[in-house]
Design a protein around this motif. Structure first.
Motif, PDB file in Angstrom:
ATOM      1  N   VAL A 277       3.746  80.820 -63.099  1.00  0.00           N
ATOM      2  CA  VAL A 277       3.034  80.810 -64.379  1.00  0.00           C
ATOM      3  C   VAL A 277       3.995  81.288 -65.456  1.00  0.00           C
ATOM      4  O   VAL A 277       4.679  82.293 -65.291  1.00  0.00           O
ATOM      5  N   ARG A 278       4.039  80.559 -66.559  1.00  0.00           N
ATOM      6  CA  ARG A 278       4.857  80.962 -67.703  1.00  0.00           C
ATOM      7  C   ARG A 278       3.958  81.064 -68.942  1.00  0.00           C
ATOM      8  O   ARG A 278       3.188  80.150 -69.229  1.00  0.00           O
ATOM      9  N   ARG A 279       4.101  82.168 -69.658  1.00  0.00           N
ATOM     10  CA  ARG A 279       3.286  82.382 -70.859  1.00  0.00           C
ATOM     11  C   ARG A 279       3.852  81.580 -72.025  1.00  0.00           C
ATOM     12  O   ARG A 279       5.052  81.540 -72.267  1.00  0.00           O
TER      13      ARG A 279
ATOM     14  N   GLU B  62      -4.353  83.636 -67.449  1.00  0.00           N
ATOM     15  CA  GLU B  62      -3.031  83.918 -66.881  1.00  0.00           C
ATOM     16  C   GLU B  62      -3.144  84.843 -65.668  1.00  0.00           C
ATOM     17  O   GLU B  62      -2.550  84.582 -64.617  1.00  0.00           O
TER      18      GLU B  62
ATOM     19  N   TYR C 199       2.304  76.292 -67.861  1.00  0.00           N
ATOM     20  CA  TYR C 199       2.613  76.839 -69.181  1.00  0.00           C
ATOM     21  C   TYR C 199       1.291  77.186 -69.859  1.00  0.00           C
ATOM     22  O   TYR C 199       0.581  76.323 -70.358  1.00  0.00           O
ATOM     23  N   VAL C 200       0.939  78.480 -69.835  1.00  0.00           N
ATOM     24  CA  VAL C 200      -0.382  78.924 -70.275  1.00  0.00           C
ATOM     25  C   VAL C 200      -0.330  79.457 -71.708  1.00  0.00           C
ATOM     26  O   VAL C 200       0.588  80.210 -72.065  1.00  0.00           O
TER      27      VAL C 200
ATOM     28  N   SER D 173      -0.626  81.659 -74.789  1.00  0.00           N
ATOM     29  CA  SER D 173      -0.456  83.119 -74.826  1.00  0.00           C
ATOM     30  C   SER D 173      -1.756  83.848 -75.143  1.00  0.00           C
ATOM     31  O   SER D 173      -1.914  85.020 -74.816  1.00  0.00           O
TER      32      SER D 173
ATOM     33  N   LYS E 148      -2.269  83.829 -61.675  1.00  0.00           N
ATOM     34  CA  LYS E 148      -1.275  84.547 -60.871  1.00  0.00           C
ATOM     35  C   LYS E 148      -1.880  85.044 -59.562  1.00  0.00           C
ATOM     36  O   LYS E 148      -1.254  84.954 -58.490  1.00  0.00           O
TER      37      LYS E 148
END
Length: 517
Positions: free
Chosen positions: A261-263, A230, A221-222, A224, A234
């Motif tokens: 990866v989730r923003r 990010e 959870y990166v 934003s 990836k």
């Protein structure tokens, strides 16, 4: 012969023009028919020298910095491709005192390797930790982390191995590993630097965690505001997948670990682990009541490990070199190293990885070099916007979790923000309350209402109202309610900077001010 030149791709270096410098060096080399290979590495964290350009020579990697586009022709004229003298020459990078005095464990590859090169990663010890975890099995892997003494590097400092042991014992067909990379504290950047400079270490650490607790899916959870991190993550996941660190057959075994990866949602509160889980599930980031703990019922109600970037990235070394190697660093219950981050009004801002135990004064002067303004340091905030303000009289306090707790402070994520003697601590106390009011998720009354009332009380104090003493008494009472009644650390720790400012800098609350910040 081709000369290798390293130029950082880290966001801090990019903000100082590293991309333009890289293009200028490539163009100048082409114009002079010089054979140059440019490698975009991470940053060592010596930000006052960025962009820091290194040239590989027989004498080692010679550093030049800070380099601007205008400096490039002169560097070539001086013969910098062979490490020759120049006003920007800093010598061998690893021998620069700021770097040489550190104990780099978690960050040992950051700045050294190409972050997306699996060959570089393996050549510098990468992958061995995961291989050992697969060899010794889940229980032994968890116990190795327990014995290392590693504690959560995100701020709470909870023993990492105990969290893993809890999740491993939890029943369920599906378990998750979640990396909290929502680095939102003021003056902190170590997570970002690690993700941009050595992302494969984080990925390997998450895979090891998956092996330890039986989790087959992971999420990063990166924050934003970290687009470079990010993108790098990836790309690194695909590199890791090709190397067998991610996927259906980890290093040729039948062990499965997938990773995405989730923003982040852009809210400070989403750095709190249960709020992060709500956001990851597609909901509004609101704090959950505990129990149940996430290790028992976390993401989608399943057993979930939530660890910070630095916690997870420290695990491969622990598995590779052993728990004893890691725990030999540090002091007391604070084992290993922490990547401290120097920011604010400081001459040498940057990242310093040191074993726990050096004093705050040593950090501020031996590494930070004092203030950038040249004025005396008056106060230091350690641990982000919820950290206490430390006065000069306490600068000999060792950087250790328990030593700071005993003084009503916290080490937290290791962020250190420096203020000189022009700072107004009453205004800083007001800012803490305002920050909480803006960032509160609104779920609990002490945080949602208390922070707003705190700002109102502070405005009366700053305006020089006649009832100043009564307002200060009321403010202390409000802080007590927030500490003991808030659902999470946002409301519960906002009083730390307020009370420390009141205790150590009472004179700043005695003078009327024309306008509240």
């Amino acid at each position: 012969m081709t000369t290798t030149v390293y130029i950082p791709r880290d966001a801090s270096a990019l903000s100082r023009g590293a991309d333009a410098v890289a293009r200028a060096i490539a163009d100048e080399a082409a114009r002079r028919n010089a054979a140059v290979k440019i490698v975009r590495n991470g940053s060592y964290g010596m930000f006052w020298l960025e962009p820091l350009v290194e040239v590989v020579t027989a004498a080692g990697r010679i550093a030049y910095g800070p380099v601007t586009v205008k400096d490039v022709p002169g560097l070539f004229d001086s013969g910098f491709l062979t490490g020759s003298a120049h006003r920007l020459r800093q010598g061998v990078a690893a021998e620069i005192p700021y770097l040489a005095k550190q104990e780099r464990l978690t960050f040992e590859r950051v700045g050294v390797i190409d972050p997306l090169s699996i060959d570089d990663y393996r050549a510098h010890g990468g992958g061995r930790g995961l291989a050992r975890a697969l060899e010794i099995g889940p229980d032994a892997t968890t116990e190795e982390v327990v014995k290392s003494g590693l504690r959560g590097r995100g701020g709470a400092a909870f023993p990492t191995g105990i969290k893993w042991r809890t999740a491993a014992a939890a029943k369920g067909p599906q378990k998750f590993i979640v990396c909290n990379a929502d680095e939102g504290d003021s003056g902190t950047f170590s997570d970002r630097m690690l993700m941009e400079g050595d992302p494969l270490a984080l990925i390997e650490g998450m895979a090891i965690a998956g092996v330890a607790v039986g989790a087959t899916q992971g999420y990063i959870y990166v924050r934003s505001e970290y687009p470079h991190a990010e993108a790098t993550l990836k790309a690194a996941i695909e590199v890791a997948r090709a190397a067998g660190y991610v996927g259906t057959h980890l290093l040729g075994t039948d062990t499965v670990f997938e990773l995405e990866v989730r923003r982040g949602a852009g809210a400070y509160i989403c750095g709190e682990e249960t709020s992060l889980l709500e956001s990851l599930e597609g909901k509004r980031g609101v704090v959950r009541a505990k129990p149940p703990l996430p290790a028992i019922a976390g993401l989608f109600g399943k057993p979930t490990i939530i660890n910070n970037v630095i916690s997870l990235a420290s695990v491969p070394l622990i598995l590779d070199r052993g728990a004893q190697y890691y725990s030999d660093y540090g002091m007391g219950k604070s084992k290993g190293t922490l990547a401290f981050q120097l920011a604010g009004n400081v001459k040498h801002p940057g990242l310093v990885e040191k074993a726990f135990g050096l004093t705050l004064r040593e950090m501020l002067y031996d590494f930070g070099g004092g203030t950038a303004s040249g004025r005396p340091i008056r106060a230091v905030q350690v641990g982000g916007p919820l950290g206490a303000y430390i006065p000069e009289s306490q600068f000999d306090l060792p950087l250790d979790y328990e030593a700071f707790i005993a003084k009503g402070a916290m080490v937290g994520h290791g962020g250190i923000v420096v203020f000189d003697d022009t700072v107004d601590m009453a205004q800083m106390a007001r800012y803490a309350m305002e920050f909480c009011a803006v960032e509160s998720c609104g779920k609990c009354t002490p945080c949602r209402i208390g922070s707003v009332r705190g700002v109102e009380i502070m405005d009366g104090i700053l305006a020089g109202k006649a009832d100043r003493d009564e307002r200060i008494t009321l403010l202390r009472s409000l802080c007590d309610t927030m500490v003991n009644g808030s659902l999470c650390a946002l409301g519960g720790m906002t009083p730390y900077p307020v009370l420390s400012a009141l205790d150590h800098f009472p004179q700043d609350f005695a003078k009327p001010q024309t306008q509240a910040a």
